[in-house]
Design a protein around this motif. Structure first.
Motif, PDB file in Angstrom:
ATOM      1  N   ALA A 266      36.030  37.696  33.545  1.00  0.00           N
ATOM      2  CA  ALA A 266      35.343  38.614  34.458  1.00  0.00           C
ATOM      3  C   ALA A 266      35.649  40.052  34.069  1.00  0.00           C
ATOM      4  CB  ALA A 266      35.782  38.344  35.878  1.00  0.00           C
ATOM      5  N   ILE A 267      34.614  40.847  33.961  1.00  0.00           N
ATOM      6  CA  ILE A 267      34.760  42.210  33.479  1.00  0.00           C
ATOM      7  C   ILE A 267      34.689  43.212  34.625  1.00  0.00           C
ATOM      8  CG2 ILE A 267      33.782  43.901  31.879  1.00  0.00           C
ATOM      9  CD1 ILE A 267      32.550  41.554  30.371  1.00  0.00           C
TER      10      ILE A 267
ATOM     11  N   GLU B 121      28.607  42.763  40.860  1.00  0.00           N
ATOM     12  CA  GLU B 121      28.525  43.523  39.611  1.00  0.00           C
ATOM     13  C   GLU B 121      28.694  42.610  38.403  1.00  0.00           C
ATOM     14  OE1 GLU B 121      30.708  47.628  39.929  1.00  0.00           O
ATOM     15  OE2 GLU B 121      31.532  46.279  41.421  1.00  0.00           O
ATOM     16  N   GLU B 122      29.584  41.611  38.555  1.00  0.00           N
ATOM     17  CA  GLU B 122      29.834  40.673  37.465  1.00  0.00           C
ATOM     18  C   GLU B 122      28.563  39.896  37.116  1.00  0.00           C
ATOM     19  OE1 GLU B 122      32.429  40.438  35.685  1.00  0.00           O
ATOM     20  OE2 GLU B 122      32.022  38.578  34.617  1.00  0.00           O
ATOM     21  N   ILE B 123      27.830  39.477  38.146  1.00  0.00           N
ATOM     22  CA  ILE B 123      26.586  38.734  37.914  1.00  0.00           C
ATOM     23  C   ILE B 123      25.507  39.681  37.366  1.00  0.00           C
ATOM     24  CG2 ILE B 123      24.791  37.311  38.993  1.00  0.00           C
ATOM     25  CD1 ILE B 123      27.411  35.917  39.177  1.00  0.00           C
ATOM     26  N   ALA B 124      25.428  40.877  37.963  1.00  0.00           N
ATOM     27  CA  ALA B 124      24.370  41.821  37.576  1.00  0.00           C
ATOM     28  C   ALA B 124      24.537  42.288  36.129  1.00  0.00           C
ATOM     29  CB  ALA B 124      24.364  43.017  38.528  1.00  0.00           C
ATOM     30  N   PHE B 125      25.776  42.266  35.638  1.00  0.00           N
ATOM     31  CA  PHE B 125      26.029  42.751  34.273  1.00  0.00           C
ATOM     32  C   PHE B 125      25.180  42.016  33.242  1.00  0.00           C
ATOM     33  CE2 PHE B 125      28.611  42.322  30.315  1.00  0.00           C
ATOM     34  CZ  PHE B 125      28.491  43.634  29.891  1.00  0.00           C
ATOM     35  N   GLY B 126      25.107  40.685  33.365  1.00  0.00           N
ATOM     36  CA  GLY B 126      24.323  39.890  32.421  1.00  0.00           C
ATOM     37  C   GLY B 126      22.867  40.333  32.404  1.00  0.00           C
TER      38      GLY B 126
ATOM     39  N   PRO C  45      35.892  41.465  46.054  1.00  0.00           N
ATOM     40  CA  PRO C  45      36.582  41.780  44.809  1.00  0.00           C
ATOM     41  C   PRO C  45      36.916  40.488  44.074  1.00  0.00           C
ATOM     42  CG  PRO C  45      37.631  42.838  46.694  1.00  0.00           C
ATOM     43  CD  PRO C  45      36.658  41.863  47.243  1.00  0.00           C
ATOM     44  N   PHE C  46      36.683  40.465  42.772  1.00  0.00           N
ATOM     45  CA  PHE C  46      36.921  39.254  41.981  1.00  0.00           C
ATOM     46  C   PHE C  46      38.370  38.789  42.119  1.00  0.00           C
ATOM     47  CE2 PHE C  46      37.758  36.814  38.180  1.00  0.00           C
ATOM     48  CZ  PHE C  46      36.656  35.981  38.141  1.00  0.00           C
ATOM     49  N   ALA C  47      39.281  39.768  42.129  1.00  0.00           N
ATOM     50  CA  ALA C  47      40.709  39.438  42.141  1.00  0.00           C
ATOM     51  C   ALA C  47      41.127  38.661  43.384  1.00  0.00           C
ATOM     52  CB  ALA C  47      41.552  40.717  42.009  1.00  0.00           C
TER      53      ALA C  47
ATOM     54  N   VAL D  89      39.569  40.439  26.987  1.00  0.00           N
ATOM     55  CA  VAL D  89      38.428  41.111  27.622  1.00  0.00           C
ATOM     56  C   VAL D  89      37.390  41.497  26.566  1.00  0.00           C
ATOM     57  CG1 VAL D  89      37.694  43.053  29.022  1.00  0.00           C
ATOM     58  CG2 VAL D  89      39.891  41.999  29.445  1.00  0.00           C
ATOM     59  N   ALA D  90      37.886  41.964  25.432  1.00  0.00           N
ATOM     60  CA  ALA D  90      36.963  42.348  24.356  1.00  0.00           C
ATOM     61  C   ALA D  90      36.131  41.139  23.940  1.00  0.00           C
ATOM     62  CB  ALA D  90      37.750  42.896  23.172  1.00  0.00           C
TER      63      ALA D  90
END
Lengths: 258, 202
Positions: free
Chosen positions: A108-109, A115-120, A151-153, B187-188
């Motif tokens: 997860a970035i 946001e994590e889903i939208a990133f793709g 929050p992902f965490a 992460v990279a």
């Protein structure tokens, strides 16, 4: 005006054919990292819908699946992915091959689920606002709408892994590669995630140490020391693998060698 | 999670992030032009009213000032000794008003809206041939991984405590650095697996 010219766009021309079958063809493929020969002389082609990969630690499973999405490139033999040589397919592969890592915290970035889903989606060229709306709809569709702002965490391990899988699926890949996705999950959560994975329309390649997760698969690859030790139906390969482990546990020398 | 965002759907949440940031920026500039104490009193009342409009949860956010009391106290004393008490009160009020206003934007604005609003500021990077998307990605990564790294550190500390009995040690810095480097490697790889920082849209 640019002070120096922009770097050339990476994939001006598409080289991959997402419908290609087999989607991966290995011909004498080898991989060396540092001075260690990780994979050696792999010749096989993959077209099945459900492929499992097994083997002991250090047998090359992780490197093998990383060849499939361009995270590693072979240094011997030829590898054809979706109809294109792996060296050319590289930049385009994330579009066709989704990769789920063993540890969700490594995958997860972004700080929040949405946001994590939208990133793709933004990766594929969607506008920010549009991608956020689509991400929300996608989470709703998979029964995770209430996690969107979290929050992902703060998610549970099972939720984390599910979100990682969804974050990859939202890009609509043809092939989903999973590197031991259930390792840190309890049996119930692992079972649920497995059911979700098996119900997907995507082609699947999954690494697992829990052989019970692979019983319904079409084909099992058993890697040993970077080579293909056995390749076939789960009934035969999984039985042979378990028997081999049982036999090796029985000889004292091997136990000491561990 | 270090993000202070307050989930909600108030008028302030719906207001575009750019307007909020601009208002705070201009307001702060103006506050440096005035010295009349009653203006600051009015501004403080206005800012508190903003928090009140978010309801009980909003008001609770004012507790953030508690962390500043020491600092504000020192500031007040400094101004008092070097000038007058009024100078001190003005300086403290100015800071409190600016701080509360900025914090109000933080608690009512989602991180990616904020990034989108400030992304134009990174435009000059594009003239240099660099991506203006990368700084935004960088900020998101920091927000994502600071809590994770804190977790990693507490795991290291537990491992240390389990074998030495003492709570913490400077010696944990080296393994922590190694873990951080490994994490950035992971992460990279994850970023690359989904098309890298430049995206796939080309």
């Amino acid at each position: 005006m640019a002070l120096w010219p922009k770097r050339p766009k990476k994939s001006a021309q598409r080289v991959c054919d997402p419908q290609a079958s087999p989607y991966a063809m290995f011909n004498g493929v080898g991989l060396t990292i540092g001075r260690k020969r990780i994979l050696d002389g792999l010749t096989l082609s993959l077209s099945e819908s459900r492929v499992g990969v097994i083997g002991l630690n250090g047998s090359g499973k992780s490197s093998f699946v990383r060849l499939l999405n361009g995270l590693r490139t072979p240094d011997a033999g030829t590898l054809t992915l979706f109809g294109a040589p792996s060296s050319e397919a590289g930049p385009e592969l994330p579009r066709h091959v989704g990769f789920v890592f063993q540890n969700p915290d490594h995958q997860a970035i972004f700080p929040t689920v949405e946001e994590e889903i939208a990133f793709g989606l933004t990766q594929l060229g969607a506008e920010k606002r549009e991608s956020r709306e689509r991400a929300r709809a996608f989470l709703d569709l998979h029964g995770c709408g209430d996690l969107a702002g979290s929050p992902f965490a703060e998610l549970s391990e099972g939720q984390k892994q599910l979100i990682c899988i969804l974050a990859v699926l939202v890009m609509e890949p043809r092939l989903l590669v999973l590197d031991e996705p259930m390792t840190s999950l309890d049996a119930l959560t692992a079972g649920r995630i497995r059911e979700k994975i098996l119900a997907l329309p995507q082609k699947i390649v999954m690494v697992s140490h829990d052989l019970s997760h692979l019983t319904g698969f079409d084909r099992i690859l058993w890697l040993e020391d970077g080579r293909l030790r056995m390749d076939g139906k789960p009934a035969q390969v999984l039985a042979a693998y378990s028997e081999d482990i049982g036999r090796r546990l029985g000889t004292e020398a091997e136990v000491v060698a561990l | 999670m270090i993000s202070v965002y307050l989930k909600g759907d108030s008028w302030a949440h719906r207001m575009p992030a750019g307007w909020k940031l601009l208002t705070v920026a201009l307001g702060s500039l103006l506050l440096f032009q005035v010295t009349a104490i009653w203006i600051f009193g009015a501004c403080l009342a206005a800012v508190v009213a903003l928090y009140t409009s978010l309801g009980r949860e909003g008001l609770a956010q004012l507790a953030i000032l508690r962390g500043l009391t020491m600092f504000l106290g020192v500031l007040l004393l400094l101004h008092w000794f070097s000038g007058s008490l009024v100078d001190g009160i003005v300086a403290v009020l100015r800071l409190v008003v600016m701080f509360l206003a900025a914090n109000f934007v933080s608690i009512t604005t989602r991180m990616d809206d904020m990034l989108e609003a400030v992304q134009p500021l990174f435009k000059p990077l594009e003239w240099l041939g660099l991506s203006s998307r990368k700084p935004a990605l960088g900020v998101a990564l920091v927000l994502r991984f600071v809590p994770h790294m804190m977790q990693v550190f507490s795991m290291l500390r537990e491992a240390w405590q389990a074998r030495t009995g003492s709570r913490t040690s400077w010696r944990l810095i080296a393994p922590f650095a190694v873990q951080s480097l490994r994490m950035s490697d992971n992460v990279a790889e994850a970023l690359k697996a989904r098309g890298g920082s430049d995206g796939l849209s080309s």
